[in-house]
Design a protein around this motif. Structure first.
Motif, PDB file in Angstrom:
ATOM      1  N   GLU A 107       0.846  -1.192   0.000  1.00 20.55           N
ATOM      2  CA  GLU A 107       0.000   0.000   0.000  1.00 20.55           C
ATOM      3  C   GLU A 107       0.882   1.242   0.000  1.00 20.55           C
ATOM      4  OE1 GLU A 107      -3.569   2.087   2.698  1.00 20.55           O
ATOM      5  OE2 GLU A 107      -2.477   0.329   3.455  1.00 20.55           O
ATOM      6  N   THR A 108       0.487   2.220  -0.789  1.00 20.53           N
ATOM      7  CA  THR A 108       1.149   3.521  -0.776  1.00 20.53           C
ATOM      8  C   THR A 108       0.113   4.593  -0.468  1.00 20.53           C
ATOM      9  OG1 THR A 108       0.815   3.933  -3.143  1.00 20.53           O
ATOM     10  CG2 THR A 108       2.843   2.790  -2.494  1.00 20.53           C
ATOM     11  N   GLU A 109       0.603   5.771  -0.142  1.00 19.80           N
ATOM     12  CA  GLU A 109      -0.291   6.904   0.063  1.00 19.80           C
ATOM     13  C   GLU A 109       0.432   8.174  -0.348  1.00 19.80           C
ATOM     14  OE1 GLU A 109      -1.363   7.080   4.164  1.00 19.80           O
ATOM     15  OE2 GLU A 109       0.526   7.972   4.787  1.00 19.80           O
ATOM     16  N   GLU A 110      -0.341   9.199  -0.616  1.00 22.73           N
ATOM     17  CA  GLU A 110       0.245  10.478  -0.986  1.00 22.73           C
ATOM     18  C   GLU A 110       0.891  11.107   0.240  1.00 22.73           C
ATOM     19  OE1 GLU A 110       1.335  12.958  -4.001  1.00 22.73           O
ATOM     20  OE2 GLU A 110       0.177  11.110  -4.129  1.00 22.73           O
ATOM     21  N   GLY A 111       2.118  11.607   0.040  1.00 24.39           N
ATOM     22  CA  GLY A 111       2.828  12.240   1.142  1.00 24.39           C
ATOM     23  C   GLY A 111       2.121  13.500   1.619  1.00 24.39           C
ATOM     24  N   LYS A 112       2.253  13.764   2.888  1.00 19.66           N
ATOM     25  CA  LYS A 112       1.622  14.940   3.486  1.00 19.66           C
ATOM     26  C   LYS A 112       2.621  15.639   4.400  1.00 19.66           C
ATOM     27  CE  LYS A 112      -2.775  12.413   3.669  1.00 19.66           C
ATOM     28  NZ  LYS A 112      -3.813  11.834   4.565  1.00 19.66           N
ATOM     29  N   GLY A 113       2.474  16.918   4.519  1.00 17.63           N
ATOM     30  CA  GLY A 113       3.255  17.672   5.495  1.00 17.63           C
ATOM     31  C   GLY A 113       4.739  17.441   5.365  1.00 17.63           C
ATOM     32  N   THR A 114       5.339  16.857   6.394  1.00 20.96           N
ATOM     33  CA  THR A 114       6.789  16.687   6.405  1.00 20.96           C
ATOM     34  C   THR A 114       7.277  15.658   5.397  1.00 20.96           C
ATOM     35  OG1 THR A 114       6.590  15.061   8.177  1.00 20.96           O
ATOM     36  CG2 THR A 114       6.995  17.340   8.824  1.00 20.96           C
ATOM     37  N   ASP A 115       6.374  14.882   4.801  1.00 25.76           N
ATOM     38  CA  ASP A 115       6.801  13.968   3.745  1.00 25.76           C
ATOM     39  C   ASP A 115       7.186  14.726   2.477  1.00 25.76           C
ATOM     40  OD1 ASP A 115       6.256  11.666   5.271  1.00 25.76           O
ATOM     41  OD2 ASP A 115       4.122  11.870   4.809  1.00 25.76           O
ATOM     42  N   LEU A 116       6.622  15.894   2.294  1.00 26.41           N
ATOM     43  CA  LEU A 116       6.864  16.671   1.081  1.00 26.41           C
ATOM     44  C   LEU A 116       8.047  17.602   1.318  1.00 26.41           C
ATOM     45  CD1 LEU A 116       3.182  17.445   0.058  1.00 26.41           C
ATOM     46  CD2 LEU A 116       4.639  15.545  -0.634  1.00 26.41           C
ATOM     47  N   LEU A 117       9.238  17.032   1.264  1.00 20.85           N
ATOM     48  CA  LEU A 117      10.449  17.779   1.564  1.00 20.85           C
ATOM     49  C   LEU A 117      11.141  18.228   0.294  1.00 20.85           C
ATOM     50  CD1 LEU A 117      11.835  15.456   4.366  1.00 20.85           C
ATOM     51  CD2 LEU A 117      10.805  17.693   4.676  1.00 20.85           C
ATOM     52  N   PRO A 118      11.928  19.306   0.370  1.00 20.78           N
ATOM     53  CA  PRO A 118      12.683  19.733  -0.816  1.00 20.78           C
ATOM     54  C   PRO A 118      13.571  18.607  -1.334  1.00 20.78           C
ATOM     55  CG  PRO A 118      12.779  21.407   0.911  1.00 20.78           C
ATOM     56  CD  PRO A 118      12.136  20.193   1.517  1.00 20.78           C
ATOM     57  N   ALA A 172      11.673  11.577   8.632  1.00 19.49           N
ATOM     58  CA  ALA A 172      11.885  13.020   8.479  1.00 19.49           C
ATOM     59  C   ALA A 172      11.854  13.699   9.839  1.00 19.49           C
ATOM     60  CB  ALA A 172      10.808  13.617   7.576  1.00 19.49           C
ATOM     61  N   TYR A 173      12.824  14.602  10.063  1.00 18.55           N
ATOM     62  CA  TYR A 173      12.864  15.362  11.314  1.00 18.55           C
ATOM     63  C   TYR A 173      13.869  16.493  11.174  1.00 18.55           C
ATOM     64  CZ  TYR A 173      16.455  11.720  11.728  1.00 18.55           C
ATOM     65  OH  TYR A 173      17.464  10.833  11.476  1.00 18.55           O
ATOM     66  N   GLN A 182      13.869  20.361   7.783  1.00 18.84           N
ATOM     67  CA  GLN A 182      13.768  18.940   8.081  1.00 18.84           C
ATOM     68  C   GLN A 182      14.575  18.178   7.042  1.00 18.84           C
ATOM     69  OE1 GLN A 182      10.478  17.136  10.087  1.00 18.84           O
ATOM     70  NE2 GLN A 182       9.117  18.666   9.216  1.00 18.84           N
ATOM     71  N   VAL A 183      15.223  17.117   7.477  1.00 22.69           N
ATOM     72  CA  VAL A 183      15.954  16.267   6.552  1.00 22.69           C
ATOM     73  C   VAL A 183      15.217  14.944   6.402  1.00 22.69           C
ATOM     74  CG1 VAL A 183      18.159  17.312   7.185  1.00 22.69           C
ATOM     75  CG2 VAL A 183      17.411  15.210   8.320  1.00 22.69           C
ATOM     76  N   LEU A 184      15.583  14.226   5.348  1.00 24.40           N
ATOM     77  CA  LEU A 184      15.042  12.898   5.101  1.00 24.40           C
ATOM     78  C   LEU A 184      16.170  11.910   5.379  1.00 24.40           C
ATOM     79  CD1 LEU A 184      12.308  11.759   4.072  1.00 24.40           C
ATOM     80  CD2 LEU A 184      13.398  11.517   1.844  1.00 24.40           C
ATOM     81  N   ASP A 185      16.178  11.376   6.581  1.00 28.72           N
ATOM     82  CA  ASP A 185      17.256  10.491   6.983  1.00 28.72           C
ATOM     83  C   ASP A 185      16.978   9.066   6.504  1.00 28.72           C
ATOM     84  OD1 ASP A 185      19.633   9.769   8.120  1.00 28.72           O
ATOM     85  OD2 ASP A 185      18.984   9.997  10.198  1.00 28.72           O
ATOM     86  N   ASP A 186      18.059   8.308   6.309  1.00 27.03           N
ATOM     87  CA  ASP A 186      17.960   6.904   5.937  1.00 27.03           C
ATOM     88  C   ASP A 186      18.136   6.058   7.189  1.00 27.03           C
ATOM     89  OD1 ASP A 186      17.850   6.881   2.880  1.00 27.03           O
ATOM     90  OD2 ASP A 186      19.550   8.198   3.280  1.00 27.03           O
ATOM     91  N   ALA A 222      24.755  21.997   4.217  1.00 26.26           N
ATOM     92  CA  ALA A 222      24.133  23.136   3.516  1.00 26.26           C
ATOM     93  C   ALA A 222      23.334  22.707   2.293  1.00 26.26           C
ATOM     94  CB  ALA A 222      25.210  24.134   3.097  1.00 26.26           C
ATOM     95  N   SER A 223      23.255  21.401   2.036  1.00 26.65           N
ATOM     96  CA  SER A 223      22.603  20.916   0.821  1.00 26.65           C
ATOM     97  C   SER A 223      21.154  21.397   0.735  1.00 26.65           C
ATOM     98  CB  SER A 223      22.626  19.386   0.787  1.00 26.65           C
ATOM     99  OG  SER A 223      21.876  18.908  -0.312  1.00 26.65           O
ATOM    100  N   PRO A 224      20.731  21.860  -0.438  1.00 28.51           N
ATOM    101  CA  PRO A 224      19.316  22.224  -0.623  1.00 28.51           C
ATOM    102  C   PRO A 224      18.419  21.004  -0.746  1.00 28.51           C
ATOM    103  CG  PRO A 224      20.521  22.476  -2.678  1.00 28.51           C
ATOM    104  CD  PRO A 224      21.542  22.149  -1.635  1.00 28.51           C
ATOM    105  N   ASP A 225      19.019  19.827  -0.843  1.00 23.59           N
ATOM    106  CA  ASP A 225      18.272  18.571  -0.962  1.00 23.59           C
ATOM    107  C   ASP A 225      18.146  17.954   0.425  1.00 23.59           C
ATOM    108  OD1 ASP A 225      17.177  16.137  -1.568  1.00 23.59           O
ATOM    109  OD2 ASP A 225      18.662  15.605  -3.099  1.00 23.59           O
ATOM    110  N   ALA A 226      16.928  17.855   0.920  1.00 22.09           N
ATOM    111  CA  ALA A 226      16.714  17.255   2.239  1.00 22.09           C
ATOM    112  C   ALA A 226      17.131  15.789   2.269  1.00 22.09           C
ATOM    113  CB  ALA A 226      15.240  17.385   2.631  1.00 22.09           C
ATOM    114  N   ASP A 227      17.095  15.125   1.145  1.00 22.55           N
ATOM    115  CA  ASP A 227      17.536  13.736   1.022  1.00 22.55           C
ATOM    116  C   ASP A 227      19.039  13.745   0.758  1.00 22.55           C
ATOM    117  OD1 ASP A 227      17.604  10.995   0.702  1.00 22.55           O
ATOM    118  OD2 ASP A 227      16.519  10.981  -1.205  1.00 22.55           O
ATOM    119  N   PHE A 228      19.803  14.174   1.746  1.00 15.02           N
ATOM    120  CA  PHE A 228      21.181  14.583   1.521  1.00 15.02           C
ATOM    121  C   PHE A 228      22.139  13.422   1.252  1.00 15.02           C
ATOM    122  CE2 PHE A 228      20.624  13.798   5.975  1.00 15.02           C
ATOM    123  CZ  PHE A 228      21.822  13.317   6.457  1.00 15.02           C
TER     124      PHE A 228
END
Length: 471
Positions: A107-118, A172-173, A182-186, A222-228
């Motif tokens: 199952e998937t779902e559309e991201g919301k709030g903090t899921d929608l990161l740069p 994300a946090y 917020q970053v998208l950590d692995d 300083a990366s503009p990509d939260a998924d750094f």
């Protein structure tokens, strides 16, 4: 416990040259960018020499969100109405001998709030991931017990020898010192059969162990990509001769992962949680033309790599590291990649950090840029010494002998259909994130397969007949 842990026309020429098997393939019309690939080309199996290929099934998820199991003639022998990143087969020895089980997205779902990161290219996230049996029935799942009630699995998943499941996820946090709010950590989760997380590891806790210089670390933060980091694979090392010979860095239950965005591969010690081995992020530059074919030699510039893993015991090259070197844009600062060279598959001695075998288009007698996938993709060593390769960007799978001869080739006929947001035009995308060779005895007894060879015609004589004008 830390809260983070719980919560080109040239390519057209290439494809015309490669994909030419009349009769065994169907023609597909695609609305693609003019410089990406030709508009019309064969799909399915285009080359097949059964006497020299390693004969097996191949498992992959198409753009139709269906998981396909094919034989090497290109015939579909089984399908599951689930996709995944990736869909992955499970060794029967790890599921009480049950054949034909896979991991897939439930199952998937559309991201919301903090899921929608740069920096995110996709807005949908995985809510539930699970194990599916041959008949398409989910027999295990993970998601509800994950932090936030969603699995957020991405890029990898595997069953462990102890019966637990290793899941690569995102969380994300806010992270102090980073430019993005917020970053998208692995995050790695080990999940037991009841779906409970019993071990967790977060990449951001170990960023100082990777080997970045102070200046590079500033660029990372300083990366503009939260998924750094963008970790794109996570696997246990498995049994290997390095550990047998006394090198504890290569303990079988230690984990290997790679960061596409930061150009490094690393091994995590399961007991100490520390990073104990790295390749990158610093490499000598690749020479521009023709160089870098002699082996062994020190590893030169890897960039945007995928699917780093230790070749399992019993296979040619066992104990060496195999990785698909995309040569895509990546690095802090961006790595210098060559103007004309393409992607590579590298086999690396992890002790000496030397390349001991490689595949590039030049290995098959073609120009270097004709084998190129700047993102996704993977490679696997086969029992007969061949190497299976997924050139993921164009959805091309093939086998090469150790000296680079192509003895099997297949082009994905299952595109992802969409609509361009600006023009409204139909779009088709044939890319495949990961494809995997699967032994015949993985499937239930009696599952069919064929081994009829496919010999392509001379490409210069392969034409589509013009339609006569109707009176």
């Amino acid at each position: 416990m830390d809260a983070r842990k719980t919560d080109i026309s040239t390519i057209s020429t290439r494809r015309r040259k490669k994909a030419v098997a009349a009769g065994a393939s169907m023609l597909a019309l695609c609305a693609c960018e003019a410089l990406a690939e030709p508009s019309v080309y064969p799909t399915g199996t285009t080359i097949y020499d059964p006497s020299r290929a390693y004969n097996s099934y191949v498992l992959f998820a198409g753009g139709d969100n269906v998981s396909h199991l094919i034989d090497l003639t290109g015939k579909v022998v089984h399908e599951w109405t689930y996709g995944g990143q990736p869909v992955a087969f499970i060794d029967p020895a790890l599921v009480d001998g049950a054949r034909g089980h896979i991991f897939a997205t439930l199952e998937t779902e559309e991201g919301k709030g903090t899921d929608l990161l740069p920096g995110r290219s996709q807005t949908r996230i995985v809510k539930r991931v699970g194990e599916i049996d041959w008949d398409g029935k989910p027999v295990w799942e993970f998601g509800q017990s994950a932090p936030g009630g969603r699995a957020r699995q991405h890029h990898d998943i595997s069953r462990l020898p102890n019966g637990n499941t290793l899941v690569l996820s995102n969380i994300a946090y806010p992270l102090p010192g980073f430019a993005q709010p917020q970053v998208l950590d692995d995050v790695a989760y080990e999940v037991n059969p009841d779906g409970d997380v019993v071990w967790t590891w977060a990449a951001s806790d170990h960023i100082d162990e990777i080997g970045f210089s102070p200046e590079e670390l500033k660029l990372v933060k300083a990366s503009p990509d939260a998924d750094f980091l963008h970790v794109n694979n996570l696997k246990p090392l498995g049994p290997n001769h390095w550990f047998d010979e006394g090198d504890n860095r290569f303990a079988p239950d230690n984990l290997i992962f790679d960061s596409r965005s930061a150009n490094f591969i690393a091994i995590v010690d399961r007991k100490t949680r520390k990073i104990v081995w790295t390749l990158g992020p610093h490499f000598p530059r690749i020479e521009e033309y023709g160089a870098g074919r002699k082996v062994p030699r020190p590893v030169d510039q890897i960039s945007g790599q995928h699917d780093a893993h230790i070749i399992p015991k019993g296979l040619p090259g066992a104990g060496n590291l195999l990785v698909f070197d995309n040569q895509g844009a990546a690095g802090f600062p961006p790595a210098p990649t060559t103007l004309t060279s393409g992607s590579r598959v590298l086999e690396i001695n992890p002790a000496t950090k030397q390349i001991v075998w490689q595949y590039s288009a030049a290995s098959s007698g073609a120009a270097g840029w004709t084998f190129r996938s700047t993102h996704i993709s993977n490679a696997r060593r086969l029992p007969n010494g061949n190497t299976f390769i997924d050139e993921g960007q164009i959805g091309r799978f093939f086998q090469v002998t150790p000296d680079g001869e192509i003895v099997w080739e297949y082009l994905n006929p299952y595109p992802r259909r969409g609509k361009d947001a600006e023009t409204g035009r139909t779009t088709l995308n044939y890319s495949v994130y990961r494809a995997q060779p699967v032994p015949y005895d993985w499937a239930p007894q009696g599952t069919p397969h064929a081994e009829a060879g496919v010999t392509p015609p001379e490409n210069s004589a392969f034409h589509i007949t013009a339609r006569e004008k109707q009176p």
